[in-house]
Design a protein around this motif. Structure first.
Motif, mmCIF file in Angstrom:
data_model
loop_
_atom_site.group_PDB
_atom_site.id
_atom_site.type_symbol
_atom_site.label_atom_id
_atom_site.label_comp_id
_atom_site.label_asym_id
_atom_site.label_seq_id
_atom_site.Cartn_x
_atom_site.Cartn_y
_atom_site.Cartn_z
ATOM 1 N N SER A 1 0.826 -1.206 0.000
ATOM 2 C CA SER A 1 0.000 0.000 0.000
ATOM 3 C C SER A 1 0.862 1.259 0.000
ATOM 4 O O SER A 1 0.618 2.191 -0.775
ATOM 5 C CB SER A 1 -0.916 -0.010 1.226
ATOM 6 O OG SER A 1 -1.638 1.190 1.314
ATOM 7 N N THR A 2 1.875 1.272 0.840
ATOM 8 C CA THR A 2 2.762 2.439 0.921
ATOM 9 C C THR A 2 3.521 2.647 -0.390
ATOM 10 O O THR A 2 3.629 3.773 -0.880
ATOM 11 C CB THR A 2 3.743 2.281 2.090
ATOM 12 O OG1 THR A 2 3.007 2.087 3.297
ATOM 13 C CG2 THR A 2 4.623 3.503 2.228
ATOM 14 N N ALA A 3 4.039 1.572 -0.962
ATOM 15 C CA ALA A 3 4.778 1.680 -2.221
ATOM 16 C C ALA A 3 3.870 2.169 -3.349
ATOM 17 O O ALA A 3 4.281 2.994 -4.173
ATOM 18 C CB ALA A 3 5.397 0.337 -2.587
ATOM 19 N N LEU A 4 2.646 1.687 -3.382
ATOM 20 C CA LEU A 4 1.708 2.113 -4.427
ATOM 21 C C LEU A 4 1.330 3.580 -4.250
ATOM 22 O O LEU A 4 1.258 4.331 -5.235
ATOM 23 C CB LEU A 4 0.471 1.223 -4.429
ATOM 24 C CG LEU A 4 -0.486 1.415 -5.581
ATOM 25 C CD1 LEU A 4 0.207 1.160 -6.916
ATOM 26 C CD2 LEU A 4 -1.687 0.494 -5.432
ATOM 27 N N GLN A 5 1.098 4.007 -3.012
ATOM 28 C CA GLN A 5 0.786 5.415 -2.766
ATOM 29 C C GLN A 5 1.945 6.317 -3.180
ATOM 30 O O GLN A 5 1.736 7.389 -3.760
ATOM 31 C CB GLN A 5 0.462 5.631 -1.288
ATOM 32 C CG GLN A 5 -0.866 5.078 -0.870
ATOM 33 C CD GLN A 5 -1.089 5.186 0.632
ATOM 34 O OE1 GLN A 5 -0.224 5.631 1.377
ATOM 35 N NE2 GLN A 5 -2.254 4.762 1.074
ATOM 36 N N TYR A 6 3.159 5.885 -2.886
ATOM 37 C CA TYR A 6 4.352 6.644 -3.261
ATOM 38 C C TYR A 6 4.469 6.735 -4.781
ATOM 39 O O TYR A 6 4.729 7.801 -5.331
ATOM 40 C CB TYR A 6 5.581 5.967 -2.655
ATOM 41 C CG TYR A 6 6.884 6.625 -2.994
ATOM 42 C CD1 TYR A 6 7.254 7.831 -2.421
ATOM 43 C CD2 TYR A 6 7.766 6.036 -3.884
ATOM 44 C CE1 TYR A 6 8.451 8.436 -2.717
ATOM 45 C CE2 TYR A 6 8.972 6.635 -4.191
ATOM 46 C CZ TYR A 6 9.310 7.832 -3.599
ATOM 47 O OH TYR A 6 10.497 8.413 -3.911
ATOM 48 N N THR A 7 4.264 5.624 -5.467
ATOM 49 C CA THR A 7 4.349 5.607 -6.922
ATOM 50 C C THR A 7 3.295 6.518 -7.547
ATOM 51 O O THR A 7 3.585 7.262 -8.493
ATOM 52 C CB THR A 7 4.189 4.161 -7.447
ATOM 53 O OG1 THR A 7 5.191 3.341 -6.839
ATOM 54 C CG2 THR A 7 4.316 4.093 -8.947
#
Length: 110
Positions: free
Chosen positions: A85-91
């Motif tokens: 979730s965090t990686a997707l939000q960052y991307t």
């Protein structure tokens, strides 16, 4: 990569000559133009997307293992889901900043 460093066009320096864009100097001398900054940025973006895909894949694997009853460890599932979730939000945040910068560049009058 810190997204706070991506802020529109305020840090762009003016282009000194059109000749530097084509790889030749104004006095006729040719120079090999290397896109090291762009290459580094592009490679970093590709690496970040690969990392995001890896986290999403790991989270999906953990969900499948938990659903099939192969593991009862909810801790690993929660960690994998949060990383994804965090990686997707960052991307998505990076993509939004790049699209905003692109729109700003496209609105510049020539």
């Amino acid at each position: 990569m810190d997204i706070s460093k991506i802020t529109g066009l305020t840090g762009v320096n003016s282009v000194s000559s059109v000749g530097t864009l084509t790889g030749t100097l104004l006095d006729g001398e040719s120079r090999k133009t290397e896109g090291t900054m762009f290459d580094a940025f592009l490679n970093t973006a590709i690496d970040n997307i690969k990392t995001t895909n890896s986290y999403l894949s790991d989270a999906e694997d953990e969900e499948i293992k938990f659903a099939l009853g192969e593991t009862e460890n909810t801790h690993d599932l929660t960690i994998a889901l949060q990383k994804a979730s965090t990686a997707l939000q960052y991307t998505v945040a990076i993509r939004d900043k790049l699209m905003e910068a692109y729109r700003e560049i496209m609105q510049i009058q020539i």
